[in-house]
Design an enzyme around this catalytic site. Structure first.
Site, PDB file in Angstrom:
ATOM      1  N   GLU A 239       0.847  -1.194   0.000  1.00 42.76           N
ATOM      2  CA  GLU A 239       0.000   0.000   0.000  1.00 42.76           C
ATOM      3  C   GLU A 239       0.886   1.248   0.000  1.00 42.76           C
ATOM      4  OE1 GLU A 239      -3.171   0.186   2.835  1.00 42.76           O
ATOM      5  OE2 GLU A 239      -3.420   2.322   2.546  1.00 42.76           O
ATOM      6  N   LYS A 371      -9.129 -14.679  15.924  1.00 45.47           N
ATOM      7  CA  LYS A 371      -9.289 -14.284  14.516  1.00 45.47           C
ATOM      8  C   LYS A 371     -10.727 -13.940  14.131  1.00 45.47           C
ATOM      9  CE  LYS A 371      -5.277 -17.113  13.492  1.00 45.47           C
ATOM     10  NZ  LYS A 371      -4.698 -18.251  12.852  1.00 45.47           N
ATOM     11  N   ASP A 447       1.100 -14.009  12.840  1.00 39.94           N
ATOM     12  CA  ASP A 447      -0.035 -14.557  12.100  1.00 39.94           C
ATOM     13  C   ASP A 447      -0.895 -13.377  11.615  1.00 39.94           C
ATOM     14  OD1 ASP A 447      -2.351 -15.748  11.206  1.00 39.94           O
ATOM     15  OD2 ASP A 447      -2.335 -17.304  12.771  1.00 39.94           O
ATOM     16  N   HIS A 545     -12.750  25.403   4.315  1.00 36.16           N
ATOM     17  CA  HIS A 545     -12.475  26.815   4.017  1.00 36.16           C
ATOM     18  C   HIS A 545     -13.061  27.184   2.665  1.00 36.16           C
ATOM     19  CE1 HIS A 545      -9.178  28.133   6.975  1.00 36.16           C
ATOM     20  NE2 HIS A 545     -10.048  27.345   7.538  1.00 36.16           N
TER      21      HIS A 545
END
Ligand code: ADP
Length: 559
Positions: A239, A371, A447, A545
């Site tokens: 990423e 998980k 993991d 703004h």
């Protein structure tokens, strides 16, 4: 959350900085490129030398022929001229000959590129990719013995999973499986590397039936100043902007004096589900397990299977005649799932003697909870519970993060607290903790599936010092990490743990390496939160703004 959309950089700048096929990032020079000045000067010198000595020698030979002097009788100056002539010829041939060959290669590559139109990248990158693919093809030469094996796997006469034990060579097994797979599916695995990985290191531990490995780049954020020590944080990610953004947060924390962390709890959990004939019997076991007088006996039974697993607590929840028993134990430097499971099995075997009507339905009954997003982890904690904080000075917010205390406090309240409450979040009171958790987990061999509960995090931002500075903190109740076992022992992951100074088991104090890693994870999350929130705050300011200034202008004009 995708930090790319939240960066304060204008899009065009960002693309310049991070676009993988940007020419600036790929330093591959071509023969057709303009020559560097130094090279142009040396070419000029050698050309001059070449023509001068050629002219000199021709003159000398003409004189010798006229004077009837034998040609093989040479003076010192002629000897020097001959040496210079040979040297300049070698240089010029070497230089221009090489350029010719390179030009030739380029033309061939350009032709190939037309065939691989699917590759959406610059020619330089495409060339490198094709080289890799070629390399893979070269190394996958199939011998006659291999061919017989491949055919047997394709025809399902030899099970693919048995190749390692049959061949006794894990890489060879991966190769055979890979070729068989390509034939069965009719799909090419070109681009998925086979070479360059130690397949023995994953056998029976990390991955079954391998056919190659996926490459993930590792970037470094830091230095992170945490509890007075510096850490360079490895992050494995694809990423764009994530490492850069975290790095910016690390810088803001560093120049503000660093972050401080506190470990609140350290205990891995496992909760089997057991069933009785009646709810009354299930309640009897619950009372037995929660009776403090029984704890020592149960702990000694639990602890016998490991030097490191030490029972800390038992919590029970009843659903009708079914009982969920949540065991919590310390696990040294291991993340601890195997360790706690073994201890739980010991206790279940022991309980069966006094509760023969107990039916063990599963060693895991999801009350652990592993998980999956679950309130039990968010409230009670799982693994390491850590809080990490820093005070960011007003001028650092302005210079490094391009925002202010008031903007961050307001945004945090409306986004991370109120927005998440509106969304019905469970432990998700943060901007992007899971981005950082996942990247550090992959780099250090954790993991990655445990990123679900490990990313539970509440980010707080409060004004301090009369509203001048920002107190920022992340509270993360269930960071599940280890520095031994699982993927931590693999070469790349172990190198990343080594970089953090937490590789393997801590010899002096079992568990300190894993605890330190959890603190580093929380500090990296703190940096990531600070940076992304600042980017959003800055973007929001600009937008609001624009919106409000214009609309008030319009209203004023109309008025
Ligand atoms: P997990 O319980 O996280 O799944 P493993 O069971 O694969 O991990 O790894 C833990 C193993 O490492 C155990 O066999 C344990 O005895 C061993 N070990 C060696 N040193 C340590 C340590 N400092 N902390 C925890 N476990 C350790």
């Amino acid at each position: 959350m995708d930090v790319r959309r939240q960066s304060s950089h204008p899009t065009s700048d960002k693309q310049q900085m991070f676009k993988p096929n940007n020419k600036k990032m790929v330093d591959v020079s071509k023969a057709s490129d303009p020559l560097p000045t130094s090279m142009a000067i040396s070419n000029g010198i050698f050309f001059t030398v070449f023509f001068s000595v050629t002219y000199f020698l021709l003159i000398r030979w003409r004189e010798k022929i006229r004077d009837s002097t034998p040609l093989h009788v040479v003076t010192m100056s002629e000897m020097a001229a001959i040496i210079l002539f040979v040297a300049s010829v070698i240089y010029l041939l070497g230089f221009f000959g090489m350029s010719f060959v390179q030009n030739d290669d380029e033309e061939e590559e350009e032709e190939d590129e037309e065939d691989t139109a699917a590759l959406d990248c610059e020619p330089e990158v495409a060339t490198k990719h094709k080289d890799l693919v070629k390399l893979e093809k070269e190394k996958t030469t199939v011998t006659e013995d291999d061919e017989a094996l491949i055919q047997a796997v394709v025809a399902a006469k030899i099970p693919s999973y048995s190749l390692e034990s049959k061949l006794g060579d894990c890489k060879h097994a991966a190769f055979i499986r890979r070729v068989a797979l390509e034939r069965i599916t009719g799909k090419s695995l070109d681009g998925l590397p086979l070479e360059g990985f130690d397949y023995e290191s994953i056998l029976g531990q990390c991955c079954e039936m391998p056919v190659g490995y996926v490459q993930i780049p590792v970037g470094i954020a830091g230095p992170m100043l945490l509890d007075g020590k510096e850490f360079s944080v490895p992050m494995a990610t694809t990423e764009g902007c994530l490492v850069a953004s975290t790095n910016r947060g690390c810088k803001a924390i560093y120049v503000s004096g660093g972050a401080t962390s506190v470990l609140l709890k350290d205990g891995m959990t496992r909760a089997p589900v057991v069933r009785f004939g009646t709810a009354k019997r299930a309640a009897e076991l619950k009372l037995f397990l929660e009776e403090p007088l029984n704890f020592d006996t149960l702990a000694s039974v639990f602890n016998k299977s490991s030097r490191f697993g030490r029972l800390q607590r038992i919590q029970c929840a009843i659903a009708g005649k079914n009982l969920y028993i949540r065991f919590t134990c310390s696990t040294g430097d291991a993340m601890g799932m195997n360790m706690v499971s073994k201890g739980v099995q010991n206790v279940l075997d022991y309980l069966q003697l006094d509760f023969p009507d107990m039916d063990v339905l599963g060693i895991s009954g999801n009350y652990c909870s592993d998980k999956k997003p679950a309130a039990v982890n968010w409230i009670e904690g799982r693994g390491k519970s850590v809080v990490c904080e820093a005070i960011i000075k007003e001028e650092v917010l302005k210079k490094v993060l391009k925002t202010s205390v008031a903007s961050l406090v307001e945004l945090n309240m409306l986004k991370n607290l109120t927005g998440s409450a509106m969304a019905g979040a469970l432990g998700g009171f943060n901007a992007h903790a899971s981005n950082i958790v996942s990247a550090v987990y992959i780099a250090t061999g954790q993991d990655p599936a445990q990123n679900i509960e490990s990313s539970h995090c509440i980010t707080m931002m409060e004004a301090v010092n009369d509203g001048k500075d920002l107190h920022v903190s992340v509270t993360m109740p269930s960071i599940e990490v280890g520095t031994v076992g699982g993927g931590t022992q693999l070469a790349s992951q172990s190198a990343c743990l080594n970089l953090l100074g937490v590789k393997g088991a801590n010899k002096e104090s079992a568990g300190s390496n894993a605890r330190q890693l959890a603190k580093v994870v929380s500090a990296a999350v703190l940096a990531g939160e600070l940076s992304l929130m600042s980017a959003i705050a800055a973007g929001q300011l600009v937008k609001s703004h624009m919106k409000y200034n214009r609309s008030s202008k319009d209203i004023a004009a109309k008025g």
